[in-house]
Design a protein around this motif. Structure first.
Motif, PDB file in Angstrom:
ATOM      1  N   PHE A   1      -0.955  -0.342 -13.915  1.00 52.61           N
ATOM      2  CA  PHE A   1      -2.427  -0.332 -13.523  1.00 52.61           C
ATOM      3  C   PHE A   1      -2.369   0.596 -12.027  1.00 52.61           C
ATOM      4  CE2 PHE A   1      -5.770  -2.035 -11.183  1.00 52.61           C
ATOM      5  CZ  PHE A   1      -6.849  -2.269 -12.128  1.00 52.61           C
ATOM      6  N   ASP A   2      -2.907   1.756 -12.267  1.00 60.43           N
ATOM      7  CA  ASP A   2      -2.855   2.712 -11.172  1.00 60.43           C
ATOM      8  C   ASP A   2      -4.387   2.970 -10.632  1.00 60.43           C
ATOM      9  OD1 ASP A   2      -3.674   4.208 -13.025  1.00 60.43           O
ATOM     10  OD2 ASP A   2      -2.029   5.512 -13.007  1.00 60.43           O
TER      11      ASP A   2
ATOM     12  N   ARG B   1      -5.038   1.423  -4.671  1.00 57.51           N
ATOM     13  CA  ARG B   1      -3.747   2.010  -4.946  1.00 57.51           C
ATOM     14  C   ARG B   1      -3.750   3.693  -4.385  1.00 57.51           C
ATOM     15  NH1 ARG B   1      -4.836  -2.485  -7.589  1.00 57.51           N
ATOM     16  NH2 ARG B   1      -2.963  -3.609  -8.290  1.00 57.51           N
ATOM     17  N   LEU B   2      -3.049   3.582  -3.385  1.00 60.34           N
ATOM     18  CA  LEU B   2      -2.990   5.375  -3.346  1.00 60.34           C
ATOM     19  C   LEU B   2      -1.516   6.021  -3.371  1.00 60.34           C
ATOM     20  CD1 LEU B   2      -5.069   4.447   0.193  1.00 60.34           C
ATOM     21  CD2 LEU B   2      -5.858   5.161  -2.068  1.00 60.34           C
ATOM     22  N   TRP B   3      -0.816   5.361  -4.339  1.00 59.84           N
ATOM     23  CA  TRP B   3       0.467   5.863  -4.455  1.00 59.84           C
ATOM     24  C   TRP B   3       0.566   7.269  -4.828  1.00 59.84           C
ATOM     25  CZ3 TRP B   3       0.488   1.138  -7.813  1.00 59.84           C
ATOM     26  CH2 TRP B   3       0.223  -0.110  -7.077  1.00 59.84           C
TER      27      TRP B   3
ATOM     28  N   ALA C   1       5.051   2.100  -4.529  1.00 61.93           N
ATOM     29  CA  ALA C   1       4.472   1.870  -5.768  1.00 61.93           C
ATOM     30  C   ALA C   1       4.995   0.410  -6.441  1.00 61.93           C
ATOM     31  CB  ALA C   1       4.614   2.920  -6.766  1.00 61.93           C
ATOM     32  N   GLY C   2       4.516  -0.194  -6.459  1.00 59.78           N
ATOM     33  CA  GLY C   2       4.859  -1.488  -7.138  1.00 59.78           C
ATOM     34  C   GLY C   2       3.763  -2.774  -7.283  1.00 59.78           C
ATOM     35  N   ASN C   3       3.290  -2.876  -8.385  1.00 66.18           N
ATOM     36  CA  ASN C   3       2.125  -3.563  -8.512  1.00 66.18           C
ATOM     37  C   ASN C   3       2.323  -5.181  -8.169  1.00 66.18           C
ATOM     38  OD1 ASN C   3      -0.152  -2.237  -8.945  1.00 66.18           O
ATOM     39  ND2 ASN C   3       0.316  -1.851 -11.307  1.00 66.18           N
TER      40      ASN C   3
ATOM     41  N   GLY D   1       0.927  -1.287  -0.003  1.00 67.34           N
ATOM     42  CA  GLY D   1      -0.111  -0.083   0.056  1.00 67.34           C
ATOM     43  C   GLY D   1       0.925   1.301  -0.066  1.00 67.34           C
TER      44      GLY D   1
ATOM     45  N   ASP E   1       3.747   8.202  -6.208  1.00 66.19           N
ATOM     46  CA  ASP E   1       4.516   8.062  -7.164  1.00 66.19           C
ATOM     47  C   ASP E   1       3.942   7.032  -8.392  1.00 66.19           C
ATOM     48  OD1 ASP E   1       6.541   9.307  -6.102  1.00 66.19           O
ATOM     49  OD2 ASP E   1       7.329   7.885  -4.970  1.00 66.19           O
ATOM     50  N   PRO E   2       4.012   7.285  -9.583  1.00 63.52           N
ATOM     51  CA  PRO E   2       3.538   6.244 -10.613  1.00 63.52           C
ATOM     52  C   PRO E   2       4.412   4.680 -10.447  1.00 63.52           C
ATOM     53  CG  PRO E   2       5.226   7.524 -11.638  1.00 63.52           C
ATOM     54  CD  PRO E   2       5.040   8.217 -10.378  1.00 63.52           C
ATOM     55  N   PRO E   3       3.514   3.599 -10.757  1.00 62.29           N
ATOM     56  CA  PRO E   3       4.061   2.473 -10.457  1.00 62.29           C
ATOM     57  C   PRO E   3       5.264   2.221 -11.043  1.00 62.29           C
ATOM     58  CG  PRO E   3       1.931   2.286 -10.920  1.00 62.29           C
ATOM     59  CD  PRO E   3       2.386   3.658 -11.539  1.00 62.29           C
ATOM     60  N   GLY E   4       6.341   1.243 -10.391  1.00 61.61           N
ATOM     61  CA  GLY E   4       7.420   0.875 -11.185  1.00 61.61           C
ATOM     62  C   GLY E   4       8.708   1.883 -10.677  1.00 61.61           C
TER      63      GLY E   4
END
Lengths: 392, 756
Positions: free
Chosen positions: B580-581, B209-211, A31-33, A28, B213-216
């Protein structure tokens, strides 16, 4: 048959839940799916664990097959029939145990079933090692499983009340000790039988009847009589042993008779063990055996035939059951009362002469030998002699 | 194969997949090959002809050494990513040691737990396709391994439980432990795996998804970023990406629609960084000028970006971009974009101050995959004025916030013979001419051999109180494009020339056959734009071009020829999974809810229309709906009745053991022995159930002790049942009535039990 289902989170499940929370927080906040995927997979594990195991145990039917009597120190195999009523899902890694078994009465080893397919039945074995003679009550069997992931333990308890009888312990006796013992008895247990049978002894001659085997024809005698005659043999007459257990004296009285500090109840149990061992040994050597218990009221279940002289495993089982059913806490029939009954009951102190004619009588006492029991010619043993008669 | 061996094999497979995931996350082929070899060697060491596990004490010492080493290295590490990498490597090393030393099922449990730790570390390090596939494979392998472990533990415990207790005189028969062939777990494990994957997918889709930053973005240069990031961090000390992965391909079309090749090297601008934070040595886009112009793009039509609109028919080329790996909202264009189009309806934002485009997404999909931009390669002042929408460039701070850089800048200018320009305050054209002179001087100063280009910054050691730009200029004088661009922008700013850093890609590889530029991850680049007019920014690239080309060429391998196969899958993975955000999740949820409500509405509408048609066909009028509703109710009642009857029949079949009988006998038995069914039902309601192992008569006798009030009546009923069911008695009507009376007595007694 009443069944009860229970769910319990196992220790690995608690640790796994903690790990799920940790990964969930990490997923949570970072950021990392892929981390989210790991968290999702872990949550899926918990859900699937519950679904699979629930579906699995919904169809479990456990039936305890009638267990036979056990024996102290010997494994008593308890068989279960496991039926999987489920149409799709097999039962895997099923553990079956008895509930509420007194640890002082028996040690338990659970039964384990690796797999039982959908709509199939399987038999599995659990083992009880009885610790003491008497009755053990089996209340219910619980079938549990932690399959597939070990996170939750699911169990189905099936009430199947049942009592099993535990025979006294039998120990192997020294053959020489037994041989010496019975040699000193009157007639050494030997007797002659009247009836015609297939024994070895000669009974007489009779005219030949068509159908008699030719080898039974007494040819010399037939020549003299000028008619064929055949040899008749007597019925087999194995030697007989009567074992009388003396439990006339209550345990408290026995305690006064033995050396200070010794366990009177244990001494009584040793006497029972010695009785059982004598019966076992004699039966194995081909004797007809009988048992009488002095000081106890007749046991309704054992029946009147239990005191007859017989051979065979079935008869021995009956005698063991008589010994197993002895309740040492129950009121004893005193010597005076027994004397009044005379020789009519199994609690008699002196066996009736007709029934024991030619039999060796051994009376086993827990403490001090009481020669009033067993009548003349009876041999008297005490529980203290068990170690020296026992085969090392 | 016994259960323990099966468990070992499966946990070995799980370990191999986990270690592969870690190696792929670390992008280390030697690590991958080494770990897989060690896994194979461990199997041979344990299960080979002279199989023998590593002694426990040796394994303990080795594991302890690994842990101590990891702690020592970890204490000297700053970044979270490096800390996770060290943890992952340590877990992997301990896992390999455990593979060599495992003996019992307890060791298998440790192997499975360590593998899970390695997988988690891999997931935190990378979001690449291969890592993702490895993690999915590890999920399945873990299901397989744990199910086998459960069975092995069960069998081991069953064998342990049969050990003779101290008081026992003889041993128990050993448990019947199955061989693998008799316990096929494949079906169970496959179904469990499919269920895990399905449930995990659902949880994955709904996880909030409450990030920010963008994923990755945990690791720069990772698959989610493909070398591009809308910022520059000079203190990370990483080696920048040299991956040959295709990020995008660009086709240039002239006015006539023919594919053309640039005479020079095309620079694709992605983001403009005009603000420097000396505290963390970071370049980022400032929010000084937040004016943004939003365009709604219709498929097939170009939206003009100018104000007033720019004529796109003259001196205009079309840039067609097809994304291959990178998933981002930045749109890469050459200077200067004048119109934009896409294959699907989208929303695009133009930032006039920087001339960059950004994608705001679409209603039905995630990030873009293709778009077209019309570009004026050599824009005139009017075009730039039009693109600026009246906005003047945001002027940055007069001095770069690191004083040492200004000293160095003045020294460079003095050495370059421009000492007079250092502090000059000029206006008008002189100002722009001075800016060009100074920028050119700094560009020339940064060239080799004075400065050396390298992507390896392992010796670029940070020092307390020294800015990385200062260190680059005065001490180390080696680095990569980010340092070159930062240094030049810093030098310019320190002497009052407005400059900014631009990040994006440089297109170095042209495919003659396809007529496209192939932009790879290693082509990520940073350069400088210097303000050389009121709205005119001129591009300067201080990074030596020869080194850039060499860097591009040195990574060329045979695997590049297979990238056409891998890269589309990789892009689909990145686009669908990695990117997938929260926004996409919300869109998906909305779309799902809409579709569901539409489907539900469709069903309701369909039923209504059907009812209307029936009503019209039979001319029932308004009251027809009442009749149809009643009919539906009757149908439901009928279904319920049929189910109840079927259940009752099944119960009767079980109670009367009707299985072996033919149909007529069953009917007769249902009639003649009905009293038994009713009696058993009444007893069941009273809480008295027949144990399955007892016959009816035995049950009745067993009840003598516990339920004497029922036992006698039950025994009579049971005996009567035996006569009818098994002795062939055929009762007449009077006898049936008598049987019913018998049953009624029992039912009454059962009712009393129930009431009492």
């Amino acid at each position: 048959m009443h069944m009860r289902r229970r769910y319990r989170i196992a220790l690995p499940g608690v640790l796994f839940l903690a790990l799920v929370v940790f990964v969930g927080v990490a997923a949570g906040s970072r950021a990392g799916n892929l981390l989210v995927w790991v968290f999702s997979a872990m949550v899926a594990w918990i859900l699937v664990s519950g679904i699979v195991s629930g579906a699995m145990l919904m169809g479990v039917r456990v039936r305890r097959l009638e267990p036979g009597p056990g024996s102290v120190g010997r494994p008593l195999v308890i068989r279960y029939e496991v039926t999987n009523a489920n149409w799709l899902w097999p039962i895997v890694d099923l553990r079956i145990a008895e509930t509420r078994i007194d640890p002082a009465a028996a040690t338990q080893s659970h039964a384990w079933l690796a797999r039982c397919g959908a709509r199939q039945s399987a038999h599995v074995e659990g083992v009880l090692w009885p610790r003491r003679r008497g009755r053990i009550r089996l209340e219910s069997s619980v079938a549990s499983s932690q399959f597939p992931f070990g996170l939750m333990e699911k169990s189905v308890t099936t009430a199947q009340p049942r009592e099993i009888l535990v025979h006294p312990q039998t120990v192997p006796l020294r053959p020489i000790s037994f041989a010496r013992l019975v040699r000193t008895g009157i007639g050494q247990g030997q007797r002659v039988a009247d009836g015609q049978g297939g024994g070895d002894d000669f009974r007489g001659l009779r005219p030949y009847v068509p159908g008699d085997p030719q080898r039974h024809v007494a040819w010399k005698r037939s020549t003299l009589l000028e008619d064929p005659v055949v040899v008749e043999r007597s019925t087999p007459a194995p030697r007989r042993l009567l074992v009388i257990l003396d439990v006339v004296a209550p345990t408290a009285q026995v305690a006064r008779m033995i050396e200070p500090g010794a366990d009177a109840r244990q001494r009584e149990e040793d006497a029972i063990t010695l009785c059982a061992s004598l019966l076992s040994h004699a039966e194995r050597e081909g004797w007809e055996v009988s048992l009488r218990i002095a000081g106890m009221p007749p046991e309704p279940a054992s029946g009147p035939a239990s005191s007859a002289f017989r051979r065979g495993a079935w008869h021995l089982e009956r005698l063991y059951s008589m010994l197993a059913a002895i309740d040492l806490d129950a009121a004893r029939e005193g010597a005076s009362a027994a004397s009044r009954e005379g020789s009519t009951g199994r609690s008699a102190l002196a066996p009736e002469p007709d029934s024991v004619r030619g039999a060796v009588t051994i009376v086993v006492h827990p403490a001090r030998a009481d020669t009033a029991i067993g009548g003349p010619g009876a041999m008297h043993l005490t529980a203290l002699q068990l170690p020296e008669m026992r085969q090392p | 194969m016994n259960l323990l061996r099966q468990c070992r094999l499966r946990s070995l497979a799980l370990s191999a997949v986990s270690l592969a995931a870690l190696s792929l996350a670390e992008r280390s082929m030697p690590m991958l090959a080494g770990s897989l070899l060690l896994c194979a060697a461990s199997w041979y060491a344990l299960e080979g002809p002279r199989g023998r596990p590593l002694p426990k004490w040796v394994a303990g010492i080795l594991s302890g050494a690994v842990v101590v080493g990891a702690v020592v290295v970890g204490l000297d590490t700053r970044g979270l990513a490096d800390l996770i990498a060290i943890t992952g490597r340590a877990l992997g090393a301990v896992l390999v040691i455990m593979l060599f030393s495992r003996r019992s099922t307890v060791d298998e449990r440790s192997v499975i737990a360590l593998s899970a730790g390695v997988v988690v570390a891999s997931c935190m390090l990378s979001t690449g396709l291969l890592v993702g596939l490895s993690v999915a494979a590890a999920t399945v392998a873990a299901v397989m391994a744990v199910t086998a472990y459960r069975l092995a533990v069960g069998s081991e415990r069953a064998a342990d439980a049969r050990r003779m207790p101290p008081h026992a005189l003889s041993p128990a028969p050993p448990p019947e432990l199955p061989l693998r062939s008799s316990v096929s777990l494949r079906g169970v494990a496959i179904v469990a795996s499919v269920m895990v994957l399905a449930v995990a997918s659902v949880v994955f889709l709904v996880f909030p998804r409450l990030w920010r930053d963008p994923p990755g973005l945990l690791r720069r240069g990772g698959p989610g970023t493909a070398g591009f990031a809308p910022e520059i961090r000079l203190r990370t000390g990483d080696r920048i990406s040299t991956s040959r992965r295709e990020v995008l391909v660009v086709r240039w079309l002239d006015s006539a629609g023919q594919a053309v090749r640039f005479a020079g090297t095309p620079y694709l601008r992605g983001a403009v960084l005009d603000s420097y934070e000396p505290s963390d040595a970071r370049w980022r886009a400032s929010s000084v000028n937040p004016v943004q112009i939003t365009f709604r793009i219709d498929p097939g039509n170009f939206s003009n970006l100018g104000n007033p609109p720019i004529d796109t028919r003259v001196d205009t080329w079309t840039q067609v971009v097809e994304m291959r790996a990178l998933v981002t909202d930045a749109m890469f264009t050459a200077w200067a974009p004048v119109a934009v189009s896409a294959s699907a309806p989208r929303t695009v934002v133009l930032e006039p101050a920087t001339g960059t485009l950004r994608d705001l997404g679409a209603d039905d999909a995630g990030r873009y995959s293709t778009y077209q931009v019309k570009v004026r390669p050599f824009p005139g002042a009017s075009v730039i004025e039009s693109l600026s929408w009246g906005q003047r460039p945001s002027i940055g701070p007069e001095e770069f916030p690191v004083p040492q850089v200004r000293e160095e800048a003045l020294r460079i200018l003095a050495e370059s013979g421009l000492g007079d320009d250092g502090d000059a305050a000029m206006e008008g054209d002189d100002r722009w001419a001075r800016a060009r002179r100074i920028a050119s001087a700094f560009d020339a100063w940064l060239q080799p051999p004075r400065f050396r280009y390298t992507t390896d910054l392992s010796r670029f050691i940070s020092r307390e109180g020294r800015d990385p730009v200062d260190l680059f200029l005065r001490d180390y004088r080696f680095g990569h494009c980010e340092l070159y661009a930062s240094a030049m922008a810093a030098l310019c700013r320190s002497v009052g020339v407005d400059a900014r850093v631009v990040v994006g890609y440089v297109a170095l590889e042209y495919d003659d056959i396809a007529g496209v530029y192939v932009v790879r991850e290693s082509n990520a680049h940073a350069w400088v734009e210097v303000l050389t007019g009121p709205v005119q920014w001129s591009m300067y690239d201080p990074t030596p071009a020869a080194d850039l080309i060499a860097l591009h060429e040195e990574g060329r391998t045979w695997a590049d020829s297979l990238r056409w196969l891998y890269d589309p899958i990789d892009f689909a993975w990145t686009r669908s999974v990695v990117a997938f955000d929260g926004a996409r999740q919300a869109r998906m949820m909305d779309a799902t809810a809409r579709q569901f409500s539409e489907a539900l509405g469709g069903v309701v509408r369909g039923i209504g229309e059907w009812a209307q048609r029936v009503n019209n066909a039979f001319l029932l009028g308004p009251s027809g709906y009442i009749w149809l509703g009643s009919l539906g109710g009757v149908a439901l009642l009928g279904v319920w009745t049929a189910v109840s009857v079927a259940r009752a029949r099944r119960r009767e079949r079980a109670l009367l053991a009707l299985g072996p009988l033919d149909a007529s006998e069953r009917r007769r038995m249902r009639r003649d022995a009905r009293f038994w069914v009713e009696s058993a039902e009444a007893l069941r309601r009273a809480g008295v159930r027949r144990p399955v192992h007892l016959t009816p008569l035995a049950w009745a006798r067993a009840l003598r002790g516990t339920r004497p009030e029922l036992a006698e009546a039950l025994e009579r009923v049971a005996l009567r049942l035996y006569e009818i069911r098994f002795a062939g008695l055929r009762p007449d009507a009077d006898a049936r009535r008598a049987d019913a009376d018998l049953a009624r007595q029992l039912i009454r007694a059962a009712s009393r039990v129930r009431a009492g």
